[in-house]
Design an enzyme around this catalytic site. Structure first.
Site, PDB file in Angstrom:
ATOM      1  N   ASP A 177     -43.348  18.234  81.734  1.00  0.00           N
ATOM      2  CA  ASP A 177     -43.055  18.020  80.311  1.00  0.00           C
ATOM      3  C   ASP A 177     -43.596  16.637  79.960  1.00  0.00           C
ATOM      4  OD1 ASP A 177     -41.963  17.286  77.882  1.00  0.00           O
ATOM      5  OD2 ASP A 177     -39.964  18.087  78.293  1.00  0.00           O
ATOM      6  N   THR A 224     -44.827  18.127  73.261  1.00  0.00           N
ATOM      7  CA  THR A 224     -44.626  18.177  71.818  1.00  0.00           C
ATOM      8  C   THR A 224     -45.835  17.481  71.201  1.00  0.00           C
ATOM      9  OG1 THR A 224     -43.319  16.159  71.968  1.00  0.00           O
ATOM     10  CG2 THR A 224     -42.100  18.217  71.796  1.00  0.00           C
ATOM     11  N   TYR A 262     -47.562  35.330  57.292  1.00  0.00           N
ATOM     12  CA  TYR A 262     -47.066  35.792  58.599  1.00  0.00           C
ATOM     13  C   TYR A 262     -48.230  36.230  59.470  1.00  0.00           C
ATOM     14  CZ  TYR A 262     -41.997  35.819  58.720  1.00  0.00           C
ATOM     15  OH  TYR A 262     -40.692  35.443  58.817  1.00  0.00           O
ATOM     16  N   LYS A 268     -44.923  13.215  68.811  1.00  0.00           N
ATOM     17  CA  LYS A 268     -44.488  11.905  69.309  1.00  0.00           C
ATOM     18  C   LYS A 268     -45.709  10.996  69.385  1.00  0.00           C
ATOM     19  CE  LYS A 268     -40.417  13.617  71.800  1.00  0.00           C
ATOM     20  NZ  LYS A 268     -40.494  15.080  71.850  1.00  0.00           N
ATOM     21  N   ARG A 286     -44.757  18.396  63.766  1.00  0.00           N
ATOM     22  CA  ARG A 286     -43.625  18.727  64.656  1.00  0.00           C
ATOM     23  C   ARG A 286     -43.841  20.108  65.261  1.00  0.00           C
ATOM     24  NH1 ARG A 286     -39.420  14.872  63.658  1.00  0.00           N
ATOM     25  NH2 ARG A 286     -38.310  15.812  65.373  1.00  0.00           N
TER      26      ARG A 286
HETATM   27  N1  DSN Z   1     -35.384  13.859  70.896  1.00  0.00           N
HETATM   28  C1  DSN Z   1     -36.544  13.526  71.678  1.00  0.00           C
HETATM   29  C2  DSN Z   1     -36.530  12.119  72.109  1.00  0.00           C
HETATM   30  O1  DSN Z   1     -35.986  11.322  71.363  1.00  0.00           O
HETATM   31  O2  DSN Z   1     -37.068  11.775  73.139  1.00  0.00           O
HETATM   32  C3  DSN Z   1     -36.703  14.443  72.821  1.00  0.00           C
HETATM   33  O3  DSN Z   1     -36.654  15.734  72.365  1.00  0.00           O
END
Ligand code: DSN
Length: 404
Positions: free
Chosen positions: A197, A223, A46, A226, A232
């Site tokens: 975003d 994020t 933590y 991707k 993640r």
């Molecule tokens: N679930 C993601 C996507 O497929 O684009 C976005 O959060």
């Protein structure tokens, strides 16, 4: 592993990943190094609080502080940010990160403006079933139904009329470039914060293949799992003067202890994005998307906006996307059903979203894109034998082993 039941399920899932063509635009395969870091003993600790402030609520964080600072340093370098930008690497994932930004920049009941889900926006950009619309008054912009493109004049008209406190740019299913400069000009006219975003296109931005939003935004969120091919999680960037508000919104506002193993894996991700081969990878993602789009068009498919500039395309099927998704899944091709402009039912939309980041990581190139387009045609238009195509799909996938 002693737990044979779970071990067996994990093995089956790894085998499924190896034997399917993953066209889900938001998914990818991380490096063995990232897998190792995420599953390392870094998970055991933590560290509520921040390394940057030298303020932790638990002892024993001398190495985590260094790791968190390294991740922040690499994040800034990757996006070429100067001293006027602040970075928070503790966000658990994209949805909490967006809500944390809103929590920092708005009061409940303020006006939030974002892209409608049906036009390619995200749930957290103000969709009616999301917390973002429960907490804020939401105004949604969309795309032009005929062209499929963002109508910046309409965005400006709505912004002037409803005076949002935050305008979000960015999408999860938009196949063309986003003009962050225009969003910034609109935001300035109505005295709104511009939040970009960039979750879907961050890899293209890091490598200079898409306009960077940093000159034109007050805050940027991405994020990391991707197109950036990391663990993640999510990162929030903001102008220095917003740093304290953003940090407080993340912790203690919305989150507790940061996931140290994930933060370390983000540092490794930025180590990888600096390599020359990462730029080659991003270029190949676009090349593959363009070849796949052209091949699909030649076979008679109708693509929203007529093609793609990035890593994804949207097929307008003019029929049930769920049926198409299921048919493709049966042969080992995964592409998620998606709304196309004008659709009103997100569970039964009439489009398919197709992305190339994951198959490009596998090593597939232009030749394989033509083959994939042909399979999609044979399944969705010709209704050919599923068993035959499934075998062909598996055979191709096994030629591109995943590094687990
Ligand atoms: N679930 C993601 C996507 O497929 O684009 C976005 O959060």
């Amino acid at each position: 592993m002693k737990d044979r039941i779970l071990n067996n399920l994990i093995k089956k899932e790894i085998n499924r990943q190896q034997k399917t063509i993953n066209l889900i635009a938001s998914e990818n395969f991380v490096s063995p190094e990232i897998l190792k870091i995420v599953g390392s003993p870094l998970m055991n600790k933590y560290s509520e609080g921040y390394a940057t402030k030298n303020r932790r609520y638990y002892p024993g964080n001398q190495y985590y502080d260094k790791i968190e600072n390294l991740t922040i340093k690499r994040a800034k370098e990757a996006f070429k940010l100067g001293k006027n930008w602040h970075v928070n690497v503790q966000s658990y994932s994209g949805s909490p990160a967006n809500l944390e930004i809103y929590f920092a920049l708005m009061n409940f009941g303020d006006v939030l403006m974002g892209m409608a889900l049906a036009s390619g926006g995200h749930l957290t950009h103000g969709h009616k079933v999301n917390f973002s619309s429960a907490a804020y008054k939401v105004i949604q912009y969309g795309v032009d139904e005929k062209t499929g493109l963002i109508d910046y004049k309409e965005v400006e008209r709505l912004a002037k009329k409803y005076k949002p406190k935050v305008i979000v740019s960015g999408a999860t299913a938009y196949p063309r470039k986003i003009n962050f400069k225009k969003f910034s000009e609109i935001a300035k006219k109505v005295n709104a914060y511009h939040v970009a975003d960039i979750s879907h296109i961050a890899g293209l931005i890091v490598t200079g293949l898409h306009q960077s939003p940093f000159l034109y935004s007050d805050a940027v969120m991405t994020t990391t799992h991707k197109i950036l091919r990391g663990p993640r999680a999510a990162i929030i960037f903001c102008k220095k003067e917003l740093a304290s508000k953003i940090d407080k919104a993340v912790f203690p506002g919305m989150q507790g202890g940061p996931h140290n193993n994930t933060i370390a894996a983000i540092a490794e991700m930025f180590f990888e994005t600096k390599q020359l081969k990462f730029k080659k990878y991003q270029k190949q993602i676009i090349k593959n998307a363009q070849v796949l789009a052209e091949s699909l068009k030649k076979l008679g498919f109708n693509l929203v906006t007529g093609g793609t500039d990035n890593h994804l395309m949207l097929i307008n099927l003019n029929s049930d996307g769920l049926v198409a998704e299921k048919k493709l899944e049966k042969v080992g091709i995964l592409a998620n059903r998606n709304s196309v402009p004008g659709d009103t039912k997100p569970f039964r939309p009439s489009g398919l979203r197709i992305g190339t980041p994951a198959i490009t990581t596998m090593g597939m190139k232009e030749k394989e894109m033509c083959q994939i387009a042909e399979w999609i045609y044979r399944i969705l238009v010709k209704n050919e034998s599923q068993n035959k195509i499934k075998k062909e799909v598996e055979k191709l996938c096994l030629r591109f082993p995943l590094l687990n």
